[in-house]
Every structure is written in structure tokens, then in C-alpha cells.
Design a protein around this motif. Sequence first.
Motif, PDB file in Angstrom:
ATOM      1  N   UNK A 102       0.827  -1.208   0.000  1.00 50.05           N
ATOM      2  CA  UNK A 102       0.000   0.000   0.000  1.00 50.05           C
ATOM      3  C   UNK A 102       0.865   1.263   0.000  1.00 50.05           C
ATOM      4  N   UNK A 139       1.899   1.958  -3.461  1.00 51.61           N
ATOM      5  CA  UNK A 139       0.808   2.593  -4.187  1.00 51.61           C
ATOM      6  C   UNK A 139       0.746   4.079  -3.848  1.00 51.61           C
ATOM      7  N   UNK A 140       1.023   4.397  -2.608  1.00 45.77           N
ATOM      8  CA  UNK A 140       0.978   5.786  -2.160  1.00 45.77           C
ATOM      9  C   UNK A 140       2.150   6.590  -2.719  1.00 45.77           C
ATOM     10  N   UNK A 151       2.989   6.162  -5.811  1.00 43.58           N
ATOM     11  CA  UNK A 151       2.697   6.336  -7.232  1.00 43.58           C
ATOM     12  C   UNK A 151       2.592   5.063  -8.054  1.00 43.58           C
ATOM     13  N   UNK A 152       2.825   3.893  -7.455  1.00 44.90           N
ATOM     14  CA  UNK A 152       2.726   2.648  -8.226  1.00 44.90           C
ATOM     15  C   UNK A 152       1.285   2.431  -8.680  1.00 44.90           C
ATOM     16  N   UNK A 153       1.136   1.888  -9.879  1.00 45.93           N
ATOM     17  CA  UNK A 153      -0.209   1.627 -10.401  1.00 45.93           C
ATOM     18  C   UNK A 153      -0.395   0.140 -10.642  1.00 45.93           C
ATOM     19  N   UNK A 154      -0.882  -0.546  -9.630  1.00 50.78           N
ATOM     20  CA  UNK A 154      -1.161  -1.972  -9.768  1.00 50.78           C
ATOM     21  C   UNK A 154      -2.464  -2.169 -10.528  1.00 50.78           C
ATOM     22  N   UNK A 155      -2.646  -3.375 -11.079  1.00 51.93           N
ATOM     23  CA  UNK A 155      -3.927  -3.713 -11.699  1.00 51.93           C
ATOM     24  C   UNK A 155      -5.011  -3.700 -10.618  1.00 51.93           C
ATOM     25  N   UNK A 156      -6.255  -3.412 -11.048  1.00 51.78           N
ATOM     26  CA  UNK A 156      -7.329  -3.145 -10.083  1.00 51.78           C
ATOM     27  C   UNK A 156      -8.392  -4.247 -10.048  1.00 51.78           C
ATOM     28  N   UNK A 196     -12.079  -1.220  -7.418  1.00 54.93           N
ATOM     29  CA  UNK A 196     -11.050  -0.190  -7.435  1.00 54.93           C
ATOM     30  C   UNK A 196      -9.869  -0.413  -6.500  1.00 54.93           C
ATOM     31  N   UNK A 197      -9.810  -1.585  -5.885  1.00 56.61           N
ATOM     32  CA  UNK A 197      -8.653  -1.865  -5.043  1.00 56.61           C
ATOM     33  C   UNK A 197      -7.594  -2.636  -5.837  1.00 56.61           C
ATOM     34  N   UNK A 216       1.173  -5.979 -11.855  1.00 56.88           N
ATOM     35  CA  UNK A 216       0.888  -5.121 -13.004  1.00 56.88           C
ATOM     36  C   UNK A 216       1.166  -5.983 -14.215  1.00 56.88           C
ATOM     37  N   UNK A 230       7.590  -2.242 -12.130  1.00 58.99           N
ATOM     38  CA  UNK A 230       6.777  -1.258 -11.412  1.00 58.99           C
ATOM     39  C   UNK A 230       7.378  -0.981 -10.030  1.00 58.99           C
ATOM     40  N   UNK A 261      10.758   0.950 -10.425  1.00 55.05           N
ATOM     41  CA  UNK A 261      10.548   2.316 -10.892  1.00 55.05           C
ATOM     42  C   UNK A 261       9.927   3.163  -9.780  1.00 55.05           C
ATOM     43  N   UNK A 262       9.002   2.576  -9.042  1.00 54.35           N
ATOM     44  CA  UNK A 262       8.372   3.333  -7.957  1.00 54.35           C
ATOM     45  C   UNK A 262       9.395   3.699  -6.882  1.00 54.35           C
ATOM     46  N   UNK A 308       5.288  12.534  -7.938  1.00 53.22           N
ATOM     47  CA  UNK A 308       3.903  12.174  -7.646  1.00 53.22           C
ATOM     48  C   UNK A 308       3.458  12.871  -6.359  1.00 53.22           C
ATOM     49  N   UNK A 322      -6.584   4.874  -1.640  1.00 56.21           N
ATOM     50  CA  UNK A 322      -6.904   5.030  -3.060  1.00 56.21           C
ATOM     51  C   UNK A 322      -7.886   3.967  -3.562  1.00 56.21           C
ATOM     52  N   UNK A 323      -8.868   4.429  -4.318  1.00 54.54           N
ATOM     53  CA  UNK A 323      -9.723   3.518  -5.096  1.00 54.54           C
ATOM     54  C   UNK A 323      -9.648   4.001  -6.527  1.00 54.54           C
ATOM     55  N   UNK A 324      -9.137   3.161  -7.425  1.00 54.92           N
ATOM     56  CA  UNK A 324      -8.979   3.589  -8.819  1.00 54.92           C
ATOM     57  C   UNK A 324      -9.540   2.510  -9.727  1.00 54.92           C
ATOM     58  N   UNK A 331      -9.744   0.261 -13.137  1.00 53.78           N
ATOM     59  CA  UNK A 331      -8.763  -0.246 -14.097  1.00 53.78           C
ATOM     60  C   UNK A 331      -8.686   0.663 -15.324  1.00 53.78           C
ATOM     61  N   UNK A 382      -0.523   3.366 -16.954  1.00 47.13           N
ATOM     62  CA  UNK A 382       0.179   2.070 -16.961  1.00 47.13           C
ATOM     63  C   UNK A 382       0.932   1.863 -18.271  1.00 47.13           C
ATOM     64  N   UNK A 390       4.120   3.518 -17.945  1.00 46.30           N
ATOM     65  CA  UNK A 390       4.980   2.903 -16.931  1.00 46.30           C
ATOM     66  C   UNK A 390       5.576   1.581 -17.409  1.00 46.30           C
ATOM     67  N   UNK A 444      -2.318  10.318 -13.844  1.00 42.45           N
ATOM     68  CA  UNK A 444      -2.459   9.447 -12.664  1.00 42.45           C
ATOM     69  C   UNK A 444      -3.699   9.905 -11.888  1.00 42.45           C
TER      70      UNK A 444
END
Lengths: 614, 266
Positions: free
Chosen positions: A88, A91-92, A94-99, A103-104, A121, A128, A131-132, B115, B126-128, B130, B137, B140, B180
Amino acid sequence: MVVGAGGAGLRAAIAAREQGKRTAIVSKSLFGKAHTVMAEGGAAAALGNTNAADSWKVHFRDTLRGGKFLNDPRMAELHAREAPERILELEYWGALFDRTEDGRISQRNFGGHEYPRLAHVGDRTGLELIRTLQQRIVALQQADAAEFGDPDERLAVFAETAVTSLVREGGDDGRIVGAFGYRRVDGGFVLFEAPTVILATGGIGKAFRTTSNSWEYTGDGHAQALRAGASLINMEFVQFHPTGMVWPPSVKGILVTESVRGDGGVLRNSRGERFMFDYVPDVFRSQYAETEEEADGWYDDPTRHRRPPELLPRDEVARAINSEVKEGRGSPHGGVFLDVSSRLPAEEIRRRLPSMHHQFRELADVDITAEPMEVGPTCHYVMGGVRVDADTAASDVPGLFAAGEVAGGMHGSNRLGGNSLSDLLVFGRRAGLGAAAYVDALEAGEGDSTPATGVLERAAAEAVASSLAPLKQGAGENPYAIHSELQDTMNDLVGIIRRGPEVERALERLAALAERVDVLSAPGDRVYNPGWHLALALPNMLLVSEAVARAALERTESRGGHTRDDCPEMSAEWRRVNLSVRAVDGRVELERTPSRTSPVSCSHSSTGTSWPST
Amino acid sequence: MSERTFRVWRGGPDGELTEYRVEVNEGEVVLDVLHRLQATQAPDMAVRWNCKAGKCGSCSVEINGRPRLSCMTRMSVFEDDEVVTVTPMRTFPVVRDLVCDVSFNYAKAREIPSFTPAPGTEPGDFRMRQADVERSQEFRKCIECFLCNDVCHVIRDHEENKEHFSGPRFLMRVAELEMHPEDTADRRRTAQEEFGLGYCNITKCCTEVCPEGIHITDNALIPLKERVVDRKYDPLVWLGSKIGRRPKDTPIAPNVRRPEEGRGTA
């Protein structure tokens, strides 16, 4: 000082800097290129996003079961408890994991994990992660630039700089005072004065012929820790990933992610049989499906079906593939078939496994959406490493810490897929905190924290002389040729299946190679000279190979990443024993130490399984 | 197995092409052949590489004039008797043989405001969706091979532009942060004024050489240009600036630019 800029090193540096310590990151490669980028499948963390029944205790139990109960239980506990926070936190940053739908962070299935647990990802999770962390370091440097006027004030990266030795004060309780190395770009020598060194140098895979590891994996940290007087444990346990590419020859060993199986891919032999059903060991019998129907039902309805046997831990799958090939049921190029094309729509394969699709299309002319891949085992990871304190990552040597693959204990005899990326984060951070606390204690103590007079200078003079030797020995041995012989030796004689007499032969060959390593010759000058760099790394690979071979000969049982054809059973007696390695006068010595036992109750589990006896 | 002719840049900026005859086997990539040259004929030939699987972006070179990863360039893409010429990336100073000083890129990376999540949030908040993360992504996926910056004519042939232009890689990084879902900073003015977005005239060379197949121009640079224009010509912003309410832009971090940047290593 942090040696290594992969996931563990960067996370350690961030933690140390956040404690206000001036931190140097020293890396053999460019910033952001570390081996962590090659991790594909994901980072295991019991977030419970995909299946709410998951918890750290189930993760803990899976980890110990996967490691055949030789794990340091305190490490496994901390890992399972803290992994979700670490994910987590990424993610905070800036990492963008698959959702998931809500939305989690989405989680995928992997071998040996009871629930979908891997934050991911696509199939480029390691990229990821690195890079993060890299970008987090940049953010901290920006903050320092604003505060102190210099981005490097508290966090400096020394890229393409290889550490060749650690510097320690004399005596049994002598502490670490720095490290010596060279810059690849101009061949200049560097001496770091530092009260603590965190090793985060990764693994040893380049000692083997068929490997998924990059050139960096020469066991530098393992060897330097040994020479500095630290102990390594569990060195006999080397993980062969079941699925590496087998053709064409030039790509043999390149990793094929376990996600292929996690997302539905199946293994077949040349007769088209899903052979993994024949290889489910008793300890896992209750959890794994017995028919294809049951296995296939599991993906959509895991509560009423058992798992497909393709998702057994890696050691089991690798051994199964090995014996299918040996018994003549292999694919044309000596592997088995891994098929996802008949299991998922083409579009879905391209979405979930983009880099596998790309890799096979570009390198092997195979379209994985239309035909099966050919795969076979490849040396992937070493479970063994520096013996550390679970909470602080401190080694036996004052001031020396280790985290990530170079540290031992966490994974026991076999690591579960996905547990490496989370290991890096959990213990990277703990090493940074541990080192910072050590420095605080050192400064608070009555003793002088500056190194004893002459220690650094003497060490530097010695290191300069030995580093320059290969450049001066005109007619010596070719480092590339020696490396090649070493890889064949380890691959053929201390590989996935071992036999006592073969390991003995390997030790003889290693001894002969060690003599030839003394007279290595690297023509050319000091500017970015790869022959010279290899010459300086070879003694590390040899020392670590000897540690692996000695431990492999000693452990007369089969467990996890150590399979003895001549001792095929797992033994209750060996379950209580870790093999610990030290270097005494340049020779590797073994010691049997009792394995640590679990302070945590393991009775909580969704399947109610109790501990088997071995 | 066959024998092929390779011409490889040897030496520093004043070096020259050296010709080698070398064995090539079925399925091999250019990096395999360079490794064979190291092992058999030229042990000190400098080649930067790590993963040999197209994932780390270390082994960028120019092969027959085209920017490529040497680990992903199959020998089968060449004619049987074609001479293969391997040179270092032209946009960056050569250190030796095929290795360049790419510190320009790391300097540019440090200038971009990082960021910035909303104040008051914390990890786990966070709730995002896909669909919303997919845009960033794609960017990235970048393995930082710097081939896009190598090929970009703005800096390939114009050393003087380097100071004012971050190149496709880092303009794409700006786009990634701007898209983002949880980022709160505004980098649109800095993209134009500090990172040189206006120099890009969308010839798409960067997209063409990207080994990851990222649509750098179409999905990152053009949408970023559109956002910059939206910002610049927004009547409300114009009105605000007339009455003294300047919109908040996130400036580049102070003291991250240093005089020697773009040259030498740290």
C-alpha cells in the motif's frame, strides 16, 4: 552504505534516509536496471482484496509449507504481517497496480499460495516496483535539494560502481568501517568510509549455465560477507524455476512467468497428458485436485474445488518436468509444453501476459495465443544467504546487514513465487531501520565511532594491488573460459538433481578452478573493461559455488531446492538442522546449527491442516 | 552456424569501426554475437547489458543506423550476407566502444515534480478503476532504454537544445503523472516552459523505435500538448491572471539543476 540498487537496496536506503541518515546507494548497474526489473508475476501480500478469507496467518503457513518448514519462522511471520503495508505504501508513492472491480489492488493466483495473493501489473511487476522506489528516491532527493541546496545531501546514488571488499576492524568483535570498489566507467578505485554496510546484492545464478539471472548475479555480497567473517545459511537450497525458455539455444533459461499457470496455463508432456496430477506429494495431497474437471473448476469456484497441480510450489513442478523429460516424454527441444492458448481467449492472453507474448514472438517465433510454449527448469534464486537477525537484518558481524536474496532464512528450503518482491520490501525497510538504530547506538556509546588508524588505508592498498593483478598478467587464464567451465560444473554436477559422488567431483573441479583464478588475465585498460570486471567477480562465484557444493554434499536428504537422487526422502532429523557456512583462511567450513522454531501458533488455517512431521 | 561480418565501434569519441568475422548460430540476437566477440576476440569490448530479455533497457545501441536493443534484435532480420554495423547511441557522449554516458536522462528525471497525492490521504485510501489507471500504466511499461531520446532530432543533432528539452521519455513521464488518477500537482506550464514540450513536432520517431511498443506520441505527447493548450488559453485562467489570481503550478524542485548537468557522471 547500501550495496545494491534492486528492490531491497532501494527500500533500505529510503528507510535509512527517512531516519535522517546520510545514505549512499552503490550499484553495479545504472540506476533502475537492477535484477528486480525481471520479476514478472507479482508481490505476495495478504491484502484480502480478491478473497477476503486471506490473512497474514494463512500467508505465513503457506510460506512455511512451501519452504518445507526450514524457514526462520520469525522472518516468515514479519514478512506475512508487514507485506500488505509495504504494498500500500508503494501505491501511495505512485505505483499503479492492476485493479479489482471495486477499485482496489487486484491479486492473482500463484503456486503454493492458498488464495489469490499477488499484487501485480500485468506480467511486469518487478519493473513497477523498481521504478516506484527509484522515483521515491528522486522525490526524497528533491526534498533535500529544497532543504539543503543539494539533492545528493542525504541520498546519493553511485551507479556502475562495483564493491569488491568490505573493510572491518581487527579482532573477533571488529566492526565494519567501510568498503572498497571500482567505477566501471573509468576504472577508478573508490573507498567508502561508513559505519554500516547493508548488503542487497541479490543472488548467485551466474554460477550456473542455464539461468534466468543477469550478469550481475555473481554472489558478490555472499562472498564478501563470508570473507568479512559472517555466516551463510541454507546454501544448499537453490531454486530452479520450472519454466524457463528452452529454445532457441541463445535464450535458454530466460524466465517464463508463473503467472501463465496462475492464470490458467497447463503443463503437458509429448503425449498431451497433464502430467502434474502424477506428482502431487502427500504433504499437499489434500489441497490439490485429482482430476482435470476438478482442477478446471477451481478458477471460477475455488471454494468447491481443489487447486490444479500446476500450482504446486516451484520445487515440485521443476522436479516433475525434469523427470518427464528424462523419461522420454519431453518436447522436441528438451522441455515440456506450457499451454495457455487453449485456455484463454487471445485478447485476454495479450492483456494479462503482454511481456510473455512479446518475448516468445520476438525471440522464438512462437505466438503464445495460438500454440504452446516449450519450457524447462532454469536456475532462478538462491534461498541461502547471510544469516541475519529477523527484526533488524543484522548479520553476525557488527555493522553488517543484509536484505533480499543475499539474506538467508526467510524462504527455508524453497521460496514461493511472489514472496521475493514482498521480502525485498519488508526486509529492505527493516535493514534500513536496523542500520540506522545501530549507528545511533554507536554514536551514543562511549567508544569512538571513527575507524582505527590505518585500517582503511591498509585495506585499500591491498585491494588496489589485487584488483590490478589481472590487468598485468599478460599470458594468464581467460576469465570468459573459466567462467564457462564453472557454469558447466555447477549445472551438471550440483544442479537440480544431485548425487553425492557428482558433488564430490564438482568440489575437485572447483578447487582446480580456484588455482587458475589466481592467474587471470584481462587485456586492455581500466576504462569500462568487461573482461577485467569478470576477472574481479570470478573469485566470488567460485567461493559461493564451493559453499553450495559443500552444503549440498553434507545434507543427505531431499528437501525443497535440494534434491539428492541418492537420498530421495525428506528426513525428520534434517528438518531441525540448518547448515551454516563460514570461511576460515579462504576455505569453506560447515557447521550444523539447530533450526529456529516457531513462536507463532499455526493452528489457525482455513483448511485446518496441522503440521506434518517432516 | 555461419560466419558473419560485424563492424563495431571501438574506442572513445575518436574511435573507429573495427571489422570482425564471427560465428553466428540459429536463433541468436546481436547481443549474443557481441558476447561471442568478447569471449573469443575482444575481451575488453565495452557493452552495457543486464537482463538479455528486453526488460531492463540497458543494451541500447544503433544497429545499421537504427536505435535498437541488441538483446531483442534477431540475426534473422538481416540478409544472409549483410554486414552488421553496431555503434553507440549518437545523442549521448560515448564512454568507450558501445557504452554511452546517459547521465543526461537521470538529470532530466530529477527535474520533474514527483507524484503528489492529496494532503490528508494515506496509504490504502486510493480507489482507482482499471480503465483509469490503464493510460498511465502504458507509460509505466517504459524500460528506460532511452532509445526515444536517442532518436529524437531535437537533441540528436542539436547539443544546444539539451538544456531546454527533456526528450520523449521524460515528457511522457510528465503525461503519466498528469494522467495518474490520484495525482494533484499541475505540471502543464512546466512541461511547456521547462521541459520543452513545444519543441516536439510529432514526427513519431520515438514511437517507432520504442521496444515496448508504447504509443509515445499519440497517447502521451499529443494529449499533453492538448492539456497545455487548454490550460494556456482557458478564458477563466486568463481572467484570473488579469485580476491577480495566478493559477497554481507545481514548479520544478529548487536546486535540482546544476551547471555541469548533461555531462560527466555523478
